[in-house]
Design an enzyme around this catalytic site. Structure first.
Site, PDB file in Angstrom:
ATOM      1  CB  CYS A 147      -1.208   0.304   1.022  1.00  0.00           C
ATOM      2  SG  CYS A 147      -1.532  -1.826   1.680  1.00  0.00           S
ATOM      3  CG  HIS A 178      -6.470   2.143   0.915  1.00  0.00           C
ATOM      4  ND1 HIS A 178      -5.061   2.970  -0.216  1.00  0.00           N
ATOM      5  CD2 HIS A 178      -5.771   1.082   0.988  1.00  0.00           C
ATOM      6  CE1 HIS A 178      -3.766   1.980   0.803  1.00  0.00           C
ATOM      7  NE2 HIS A 178      -4.805   1.511   1.814  1.00  0.00           N
TER       8      HIS A 178
END
Ligand SMILES: [Zn+2]
Lengths: 130, 386
Positions: free
Chosen positions: B83, B334
């Site tokens: 991420c 996200h």
């Protein structure tokens, strides 16, 4: 999971085989080639005791594909009495009985539904001590 | 090393973009960044993407995305740090310019996550954990952060209500961001009554699954001055990048994000500033507990006091140090590889005074923090107005 990977992981999954750094005593589980604490490359093989304490836990309610048939299930980080921590499921447990600090024993259980190669994936799960 | 500026910003609305492919959402963001800077040729590009392979079955993104951006015969590199892939793209572009090797470099991030179903995306995200020793046992990403949350609650008395307040704050902020995936407000009751995903985390404690891209164009200060046309020039003043164990269980303190503290210290040193001298922060609130742990690791509050800092409104948009005025990962969305780039873009917008309704007034210096896995990698940037 491939047959080769499953076979390769048997020693630590089934038998808690680990190694202790000759220089600083760090316990590597699974085995490592180099100590992350002191960079020493010499280890002595040891077998970990299967008892420990819950350091933290959760109850998984949305699972990855291979575990959807098991929800809800409990997962914990268990600190073994030798000082090594690992992640595993907590079996046969009412989630409301889980708490940080509870004593557990690791037992041999089926972990995942049959893999692509038809191999049953086994390993260790914690159970709360009575 | 040379000074590096952020000269172009590109991002469009994030969400479930069923009509668009990975290459399209990337190209739109990248074109916007080039247009914003007034540039049509670049020397090089970096793309942060966590898992083109598992989400859309496409690797080799350097070649494909350079081609679709109409840029041939240049180095194009896909970088991966779970991420934190977007932050890594920006860092890579920064050093390529700082070293003198290139003058104008694109740093972009993209993730197309909704082409697969929920179980498959849960699986893909779990590959950022230790596949053989964590994911093997059925623990998910929400599950790992849930275990951090339980440990934090036990050690410091942090409450579910404090976790929920993080979501309430970030959704309130996101309601002023037209590009956010979920630009609406929520209250504590709604968060606590939403579906449990991994105890104690509810679905509204978790960032969503998102399709999206973001792009920033970086350039040497010489180029930036030529292209400024009277706009404020935003400089990258500090960069820090560090790692920690990939497995959460191997950490000495399950509640503390050492890689983030280490990366932040490096960035503060380089920018010659401290946590008390920031006007805004965009940080990696993949879960509500993550924001609490990150504000501690960045030094915005004392260790263990993250929950109380939320109660004291330290980090609200009008608080002492506004955190995630964009809405954060929680409300903005996200798309994992794009997140770190979008954080840079948000801070740069505020430093230019172009953040509209959510503008932090008079912002001169901001920090971004982008994290991979449960904090196994962390990348911090500090941006300033020249
Ligand atoms: Zn050692």
């Amino acid at each position: 999971m491939s047959t080769a990977r499953y076979w390769r992981e048997i020693p630590h999954r089934y038998r808690l085989e680990a190694s202790r750094c000759k220089q600083c005593g760090y316990i590597a589980y699974p085995h490592r080639l180099i100590c992350p604490e002191c960079q020493c490359r010499e280890f002595v093989p040891i077998t970990l005791k299967n008892t420990g304490t819950i350091e933290t836990y959760t109850v998984i309610r949305v699972a990855p594909s291979q575990f959807v048939d098991q929800v809800p299930y409990a997962v914990a980080i268990v600190k073994l009495d030798d000082g090594v921590a690992l992640t595993c499921q907590v079996a046969d447990t009412d989630p409301s009985k889980l708490a940080i600090g509870k004593r557990v024993t690791l037992e041999f259980r089926r972990i995942q539904a049959d893999g692509e190669a038809g191999v049953l994936a086994y390993g260790l799960k914690a159970v709360l001590q009575p | 090393m040379r000074d590096v500026a952020v000269i172009g910003l590109g991002m469009r609305k994030w969400g479930e973009l069923w009509e668009q492919s990975l290459r399209t959402i990337f190209t739109e963001a990248a074109i916007d960044a080039l247009d914003d800077a007034g540039v049509d040729r670049i020397d090089s590009m970096y793309i942060g993407c966590m898992s083109g392979g598992l989400f859309v079955g496409q690797e080799h993104l350097g070649s494909m995305l350079a081609d679709y951006l109409g840029q041939r015969s240049l180095p194009a590199t896909r970088v991966e740090s779970a991420c934190a892939s977007g932050g890594l793209a920006v860092k890579s572009a920064y050093y390529e310019i700082a070293s003198g090797a290139s003058d104008v470099v694109l740093a972009a991030g993209v993730e197309k996550m909704t082409d697969v179903d929920g179980n498959a995306s849960t699986y893909a995200l779990a590959t950022a954990s230790d596949q053989e020793y964590e994911a093997y046992h059925g623990v998910t990403f929400p599950g790992l952060y849930a275990m951090i949350a339980h440990a934090h609650m036990k050690k410091y008395g942090t409450t579910k209500e404090q976790l929920a307040q993080v979501a309430v704050k970030n959704h309130a902020n996101g309601s002023r961001n037209p590009l956010a995936q979920y630009p609406y407000k929520v209250d504590v009751k709604t968060v606590l009554e939403s579906t449990l995903i991994a105890d104690p985390l509810h679905i509204l404690d978790c960032s969503p699954i998102t399709d999206g891209a973001a792009a920033v164009l970086l350039a040497s200060m010489d180029v930036a001055k030529k292209l400024a046309k009277g706009r404020p020039i935003v400089r990258i003043a500090g960069v820090g990048h560090s790692t920690d164990t990939i497995a959460l269980h191997a950490r000495k303190d399950l509640t503390f994000l050492e890689a983030t503290q280490h990366a932040a210290r490096k960035a503060y040193d380089m920018a010659k500033c401290g946590p008390g001298e920031l006007d805004l922060v965009e940080l990696h609130d993949c879960f509500t507990i993550a924001e609490i742990c990150v504000i501690e690791a960045l030094g915005l509050c004392e260790r263990g006091q993250g929950g109380k800092a939320i109660d004291q409104k330290l980090t609200t948009a009008d608080g002492k140090i506004p955190v995630n005025v964009s809405g954060g990962l929680k409300s903005k969305g996200h798309p994992v590889g794009a997140t770190g780039v979008a954080q840079i873009l948000e801070v740069a917008k505020h430093l230019r005074g172009e953040a509209g309704e959510r503008q932090v007034k008079g912002a001169r210096r901001g920090l971004t923090q982008n994290m991979g896995g449960t904090g196994g990698s962390s990348i911090v940037h500090i941006l300033e107005v020249c």
